[in-house]
Design a protein around this motif. Structure first.
Motif, mmCIF file in Angstrom:
data_model
loop_
_atom_site.group_PDB
_atom_site.id
_atom_site.type_symbol
_atom_site.label_atom_id
_atom_site.label_comp_id
_atom_site.label_asym_id
_atom_site.label_seq_id
_atom_site.Cartn_x
_atom_site.Cartn_y
_atom_site.Cartn_z
ATOM 1 N N HIS A 197 0.822 -1.208 0.000
ATOM 2 C CA HIS A 197 0.000 0.000 0.000
ATOM 3 C C HIS A 197 0.860 1.263 0.000
ATOM 4 N N LEU A 198 0.401 2.260 -0.757
ATOM 5 C CA LEU A 198 1.074 3.549 -0.805
ATOM 6 C C LEU A 198 0.174 4.645 -0.226
ATOM 7 N N ALA A 199 -1.025 4.852 -0.790
ATOM 8 C CA ALA A 199 -1.899 5.929 -0.313
ATOM 9 C C ALA A 199 -3.287 5.761 -0.900
ATOM 10 N N THR A 200 -4.232 6.494 -0.351
ATOM 11 C CA THR A 200 -5.507 6.716 -1.037
ATOM 12 C C THR A 200 -5.507 8.165 -1.495
ATOM 13 N N ARG A 201 -6.269 8.441 -2.552
ATOM 14 C CA ARG A 201 -6.259 9.785 -3.129
ATOM 15 C C ARG A 201 -7.605 10.068 -3.765
ATOM 16 N N ARG A 202 -7.963 11.342 -3.847
ATOM 17 C CA ARG A 202 -9.237 11.745 -4.442
ATOM 18 C C ARG A 202 -9.044 12.097 -5.908
ATOM 19 N N ILE A 203 -10.016 11.688 -6.717
ATOM 20 C CA ILE A 203 -10.019 11.994 -8.139
ATOM 21 C C ILE A 203 -11.388 12.568 -8.493
ATOM 22 N N GLY A 204 -11.405 13.477 -9.459
ATOM 23 C CA GLY A 204 -12.681 14.091 -9.802
ATOM 24 C C GLY A 204 -12.546 15.067 -10.952
ATOM 25 N N LEU A 205 -13.456 16.010 -11.014
ATOM 26 C CA LEU A 205 -13.487 16.992 -12.094
ATOM 27 C C LEU A 205 -12.594 18.177 -11.754
ATOM 28 N N ILE A 206 -11.690 18.503 -12.666
ATOM 29 C CA ILE A 206 -10.818 19.665 -12.555
ATOM 30 C C ILE A 206 -11.419 20.754 -13.435
ATOM 31 N N LEU A 207 -11.751 21.900 -12.817
ATOM 32 C CA LEU A 207 -12.539 22.922 -13.503
ATOM 33 C C LEU A 207 -11.870 24.283 -13.406
ATOM 34 N N ALA A 208 -12.233 25.162 -14.317
ATOM 35 C CA ALA A 208 -11.691 26.521 -14.337
ATOM 36 C C ALA A 208 -12.048 27.249 -13.045
ATOM 37 N N PRO A 209 -11.225 28.224 -12.636
ATOM 38 C CA PRO A 209 -11.518 28.983 -11.410
ATOM 39 C C PRO A 209 -12.924 29.576 -11.443
ATOM 40 N N GLY A 210 -13.652 29.373 -10.361
ATOM 41 C CA GLY A 210 -15.016 29.886 -10.292
ATOM 42 C C GLY A 210 -16.034 29.022 -10.997
ATOM 43 N N ASN A 211 -15.555 27.991 -11.721
ATOM 44 C CA ASN A 211 -16.439 27.082 -12.448
ATOM 45 C C ASN A 211 -17.482 27.842 -13.264
ATOM 46 N N PRO A 212 -17.055 28.669 -14.228
ATOM 47 C CA PRO A 212 -17.993 29.515 -14.973
ATOM 48 C C PRO A 212 -19.028 28.732 -15.781
ATOM 49 N N LYS A 213 -18.703 27.487 -16.157
ATOM 50 C CA LYS A 213 -19.672 26.698 -16.925
ATOM 51 C C LYS A 213 -20.639 25.925 -16.030
ATOM 52 N N ARG A 214 -20.485 26.083 -14.710
ATOM 53 C CA ARG A 214 -21.372 25.424 -13.752
ATOM 54 C C ARG A 214 -21.430 23.914 -13.987
ATOM 55 N N ILE A 215 -20.284 23.314 -14.074
ATOM 56 C CA ILE A 215 -20.165 21.875 -14.256
ATOM 57 C C ILE A 215 -20.139 21.224 -12.881
ATOM 58 N N GLY A 216 -21.057 20.294 -12.631
ATOM 59 C CA GLY A 216 -21.116 19.675 -11.311
ATOM 60 C C GLY A 216 -21.230 18.174 -11.311
ATOM 61 N N ALA A 217 -21.424 17.577 -12.488
ATOM 62 C CA ALA A 217 -21.600 16.130 -12.571
ATOM 63 C C ALA A 217 -21.023 15.628 -13.892
ATOM 64 N N LEU A 218 -20.791 14.332 -13.972
ATOM 65 C CA LEU A 218 -20.210 13.759 -15.184
ATOM 66 C C LEU A 218 -21.087 14.004 -16.404
ATOM 67 N N ALA A 219 -22.391 13.997 -16.230
ATOM 68 C CA ALA A 219 -23.295 14.207 -17.369
ATOM 69 C C ALA A 219 -23.089 15.575 -18.006
ATOM 70 N N ASP A 220 -22.611 16.548 -17.228
ATOM 71 C CA ASP A 220 -22.369 17.888 -17.774
ATOM 72 C C ASP A 220 -21.250 17.893 -18.814
ATOM 73 N N LEU A 221 -20.384 16.885 -18.779
ATOM 74 C CA LEU A 221 -19.269 16.838 -19.723
ATOM 75 C C LEU A 221 -19.740 16.646 -21.158
ATOM 76 N N LEU A 222 -20.962 16.169 -21.337
ATOM 77 C CA LEU A 222 -21.479 15.933 -22.677
ATOM 78 C C LEU A 222 -22.139 17.165 -23.279
ATOM 79 N N ARG A 223 -22.199 18.257 -22.522
ATOM 80 C CA ARG A 223 -22.795 19.472 -23.064
ATOM 81 C C ARG A 223 -21.956 20.026 -24.204
ATOM 82 N N SER A 224 -22.626 20.626 -25.174
ATOM 83 C CA SER A 224 -21.925 21.118 -26.366
ATOM 84 C C SER A 224 -21.038 22.322 -26.077
ATOM 85 N N ASP A 225 -21.279 23.003 -24.950
ATOM 86 C CA ASP A 225 -20.477 24.183 -24.635
ATOM 87 C C ASP A 225 -19.292 23.872 -23.725
ATOM 88 N N VAL A 226 -19.049 22.600 -23.435
ATOM 89 C CA VAL A 226 -17.963 22.198 -22.532
ATOM 90 C C VAL A 226 -16.832 21.569 -23.333
#
Length: 361
Positions: A197-226
């Motif tokens: 064992h080495l470690a556990t670590r968190r993985i997730g969505l990396i977003l622009a500062p302030g999250n201007p596109k309001r991305i909050g879930a994986l389904a948002d990645l399929l939007r045409s403006d993302v």
């Protein structure tokens, strides 16, 4: 023991062949970090007058300013200055695994040529911050290591072929553990391999500062403006994202990519930070380092697989001692999103992962 460092270097030339002035990128990085031209000069070891001349020369070269000065408010980079700084960051992040692997290879060859030292431990692992920390601790201990950055699948292939002693692998904690473990099952010996064992670590969505596109879930990645920056096929992050999307009836091929695939979590974060993508999927550590938003999606076990017969070998003695040291665990714990609990513990597959019996029988 000799240590090899290989640093990326790039140059930019105007149409007439005139190069970008030396020290300019370093100066711009200082302004980006401090918000002050005077502080940036001190960091770069330049006089204020010389730095101002660099900026004027560069503005003439580009036909656009790199810096905006405001009385009483310090300095900030122009859009062009930001682009140059993030180009530097992306180049370094993308090339780091290749250059680090090459440096390790040269070190090993020099060691063999200059002495009759024992063969160093051979580590094949995905590029990440815990492995970088381990490499740094080994360097500080003047201990050689033959480190090659590889995808989990490639690392496991090397372990089976006897080409490495430790293969870095990561598995999601929870519902996707069984699915990902089954993906690698044909390259794992459930009875002869051991989990270090080495470690556990968190993985997730990396977003622009302030999250201007309001991305909050994986389904948002399929939007045409993302615009999404992908990891390369075969990487553990790409595999997990594919499985998560599929569980929701979605396909990664429906995600609007940027035309390239990045090789590291740091490169993904740098791409988003540069404004060239709205989102990426990766670790929390680089997102925090670049001042980006991070939406956690899952946690992962990061560990090494090794043959039981090699764990007690002298080659791995220094690695095990470092992993089990309080100092190393404390250093890992400083990484955003990392938890070093259990670091250095050895288990078999069935002790380590509840889904192992369902996968291997």
């Amino acid at each position: 023991m000799f240590k090899v460092q290989i640093q990326p270097r790039w140059t930019l030339h105007a149409a007439d062949g005139q190069p970008l002035p030396g020290k300019l990128i370093e100066l711009l990085q200082g302004v980006h970090a401090t918000g002050s031209l005077a502080a940036a000069c001190r960091r770069a070891g330049l006089s204020y007058r010389y730095a101002w001349g660099l900026l004027q020369q560069s503005q003439a070269l580009f036909g656009a300013p790199l810096l905006r000065m405001a009385r009483g408010r310090g300095a900030r980079l122009s859009a062009l200055g930001e682009r140059l700084v993030w180009a530097e960051q992306r180049i370094a992040a993308r090339l780091a695994p290749t250059l680090d692997s090459l440096a390790s290879e040269v070190e090993v060859e020099l060691g063999r040529a200059l002495s009759a030292q024992a063969a160093p431990p051979r580590v094949h692992a995905a590029h990440g911050f815990a492995v970088e920390t381990l490499r740094r601790f080994l360097d500080e201990a003047d201990a050689a290591v033959d480190l090659k950055y590889r995808s989990p699948g490639e690392a496991l292939d090397a372990l089976r072929a006897g080409a490495c002693d430790l293969a870095g692998v990561h598995l999601p904690i929870g519902e996707f553990e069984r699915d990902i473990l089954a993906h690698y099952a044909g390259r794992i010996d459930p009875h002869g391999d051991r989990v270090l064992h080495l470690a556990t670590r968190r993985i997730g969505l990396i977003l622009a500062p302030g999250n201007p596109k309001r991305i909050g879930a994986l389904a948002d990645l399929l939007r045409s403006d993302v615009r999404f920056i992908h990891r390369q096929p075969g990487s553990g992050a790409r595999l997990l994202l594919e499985r998560m999307l599929a569980r929701q009836g979605l396909s990664i091929h429906e995600v609007r990519g940027c035309g390239i695939d990045e090789l590291t979590h740091a490169a993904v974060a740098a791409y988003v930070a540069s404004g060239m993508a709205d989102a990426g999927f990766g670790l929390e550590t680089p997102a925090r380092r670049y001042g980006l938003e991070f939406v956690p999606i899952a946690s992962e076990h990061y560990f090494f697989l090794a043959r039981e017969s090699t764990l007690d070998s002298p080659a791995l003695g220094e690695v095990l001692a470092i992993l089990r040291s309080e100092r190393f665990r404390a250093e890992l714990g400083k990484l955003p999103g990392y938890d070093a609990g259990g670091c250095g513990e050895v288990q078999d597959l069935f002790e380590a992962f509840g889904s192992a019996r369902a996968v291997f029988g």
